[in-house]
Write an enzyme that holds these catalytic residues in place. Structure first.
Site, short mmCIF file in Angstrom:
data_model
loop_
_atom_site.label_atom_id
_atom_site.label_comp_id
_atom_site.label_asym_id
_atom_site.label_seq_id
_atom_site.Cartn_x
_atom_site.Cartn_y
_atom_site.Cartn_z
N ASN A 1 51.05 39.90 40.14
CA ASN A 1 51.69 38.69 39.61
C ASN A 1 50.61 37.89 38.89
O ASN A 1 49.80 37.24 39.53
CB ASN A 1 52.29 37.90 40.78
CG ASN A 1 52.85 36.56 40.35
OD1 ASN A 1 52.99 36.29 39.15
ND2 ASN A 1 53.17 35.72 41.32
N GLY B 1 46.75 32.16 47.33
CA GLY B 1 45.71 31.51 46.54
C GLY B 1 44.74 30.67 47.36
O GLY B 1 43.96 29.91 46.81
N GLU C 1 56.11 29.51 44.56
CA GLU C 1 55.77 28.50 43.54
C GLU C 1 57.01 28.05 42.79
O GLU C 1 57.12 26.89 42.40
CB GLU C 1 54.69 29.06 42.59
CG GLU C 1 53.34 29.12 43.30
CD GLU C 1 52.37 30.18 42.79
OE1 GLU C 1 52.60 30.71 41.69
OE2 GLU C 1 51.40 30.47 43.50
N LYS D 1 50.92 35.33 37.11
CA LYS D 1 51.26 33.89 37.05
C LYS D 1 51.02 33.37 35.62
O LYS D 1 51.21 34.12 34.68
CB LYS D 1 50.47 33.09 38.10
CG LYS D 1 50.60 33.72 39.48
CD LYS D 1 50.11 32.83 40.58
CE LYS D 1 50.16 33.59 41.89
NZ LYS D 1 49.89 32.75 43.04
N HIS E 1 59.78 33.40 44.18
CA HIS E 1 58.38 33.17 44.52
C HIS E 1 58.23 31.74 45.04
O HIS E 1 58.89 30.82 44.55
CB HIS E 1 57.49 33.38 43.28
CG HIS E 1 56.03 33.41 43.62
ND1 HIS E 1 55.31 32.25 43.83
CD2 HIS E 1 55.19 34.44 43.83
CE1 HIS E 1 54.06 32.60 44.15
NE2 HIS E 1 53.96 33.91 44.16
N GLU F 1 55.47 36.65 51.67
CA GLU F 1 54.29 35.90 51.23
C GLU F 1 54.20 34.58 51.98
O GLU F 1 54.89 33.62 51.63
CB GLU F 1 54.39 35.61 49.73
CG GLU F 1 54.48 36.85 48.87
CD GLU F 1 53.95 36.58 47.47
OE1 GLU F 1 53.00 37.26 47.08
OE2 GLU F 1 54.46 35.68 46.79
N SER G 1 46.49 36.24 49.18
CA SER G 1 45.04 36.49 49.18
C SER G 1 44.69 37.93 49.56
O SER G 1 43.70 38.19 50.25
CB SER G 1 44.32 35.49 50.09
OG SER G 1 44.54 34.17 49.64
C1 PEP Z 1 51.20 35.46 44.85
O1 PEP Z 1 51.28 34.32 44.44
O2 PEP Z 1 52.16 36.25 44.69
C2 PEP Z 1 49.97 35.85 45.52
C3 PEP Z 1 50.03 36.79 46.43
O3 PEP Z 1 48.83 35.19 45.16
P1 PEP Z 1 47.33 35.43 45.73
O4 PEP Z 1 47.13 36.92 45.85
O5 PEP Z 1 46.43 34.82 44.67
O6 PEP Z 1 47.25 34.74 47.02
#
Ligand code: PEP
Length: 251
Positions: free
Chosen positions: A9, A174, A98, A11, A96, A168, A213
């Site tokens: 992703n 993040g 976000e 983003k 997601h 997630e 992460s």
């Molecule tokens: C995400 O936002 O889908 C995600 C997993 O981000 P990160 O790997 O940066 O934590």
């Protein structure tokens, strides 16, 4: 055998030419990743055409990060599922955290987006997960269950067979904090149980990805768990080498 998937992703990162470079890097190393692992890149809308062209024949799939609730019409700024499918996308990330957090996406919105995705033969990567407060209150099971019941439970059996779930935990996205492999397995197994209660044996075939992460140094341990079928990767998907290394992390 469930599908193994590593999806990136991106983003709102990279300019279009940088996105094409990144996709070329992934394509160049694709051969090092086992062919039974599906690699998916999910760039911003503006990059989709260029990325798809640059991946031609590379066995790397492409997904969008969102789609509109409506099929077409006077919806300024929106991008329809038909538009992204017409470019050659096979997947779309929906729900997601976000989008839920910053754009107020609720289950009602997500039901419409899921409908649009299926009407255009896109496979949704439907995200669920709790925030820190909910985890600390030990409400993570309940939160994920509700996010599944309110959206995924509305799918037909045929639609469910074409679905990817991403768990997630919002507190891990993040932040550099990762769920432990045990925490991931515990909730992935629970998610599968919830799916089984509605869709029966088909739940065994549904890929459930971990996101939060995830990086080359921790992917192997997490992916080794029985109910973890790969990852949805944010930050580490912005470097082709890291993304490919995660793709190589299955046992
Ligand atoms: C995400 O936002 O889908 C995600 C997993 O981000 P990160 O790997 O940066 O934590």
């Amino acid at each position: 055998m469930r599908k193994k998937i590593v999806a990136g992703n991106w983003k709102m990162n990279t300019l279009p030419a940088e996105g094409v470079e990144l996709a070329r890097g992934v394509a160049a190393g694709r051969g090092e990743v086992n062919s039974d692992v599906t690699l998916i890149v999910c760039p911003p809308f503006t990059h989709l055409a260029g990325v798809i062209e640059s991946l031609n024949g590379a066995n790397v799939e492409v997904g969008a990060q969102d789609c509109a609730t409506e099929a077409k019409g006077a919806y300024t700024g929106e991008v329809s599922a038909a538009m992204i499918a017409a470019l050659g996308c096979k997947y779309v990330i929906l729900g997601h955290s976000e989008r839920r957090q910053y754009y107020g996406e609720c289950s009602e919105t997500l039901n419409k987006k899921m409908e649009q995705a299926y009407a255009n033969n896109l496979t949704p990567i439907y995200c669920v997960g709790e925030n820190l407060e909910e985890r600390e209150a030990e409400r993570h099971f309940e939160v994920c269950k509700q996010q599944l019941e309110e959206v995924v439970f509305n799918l037909t059996d045929a639609q469910f067979k074409n679905l990817v779930i991403a768990y997630e935990p919002v507190w891990a996205i993040g932040t550099g904090k990762t769920a432990t492999a045990e925490q991931a397995q515990e909730i992935h197994a629970y998610i599968r149980e919830v799916l089984r209660s509605k869709f029966g044996a088909a739940a065994e075939e549904c890929p459930i990805l971990y996101g939060g992460s995830c990086k080359p140094s921790n992917a192997g341990e997490i992916f080794a768990k029985a109910d973890v079928d790969g990852g949805l990767i944010g930050g580490a998907a912005l470097k082709a080498d890291d993304f490919l290394a995660i793709g190589k992390s299955f046992e």
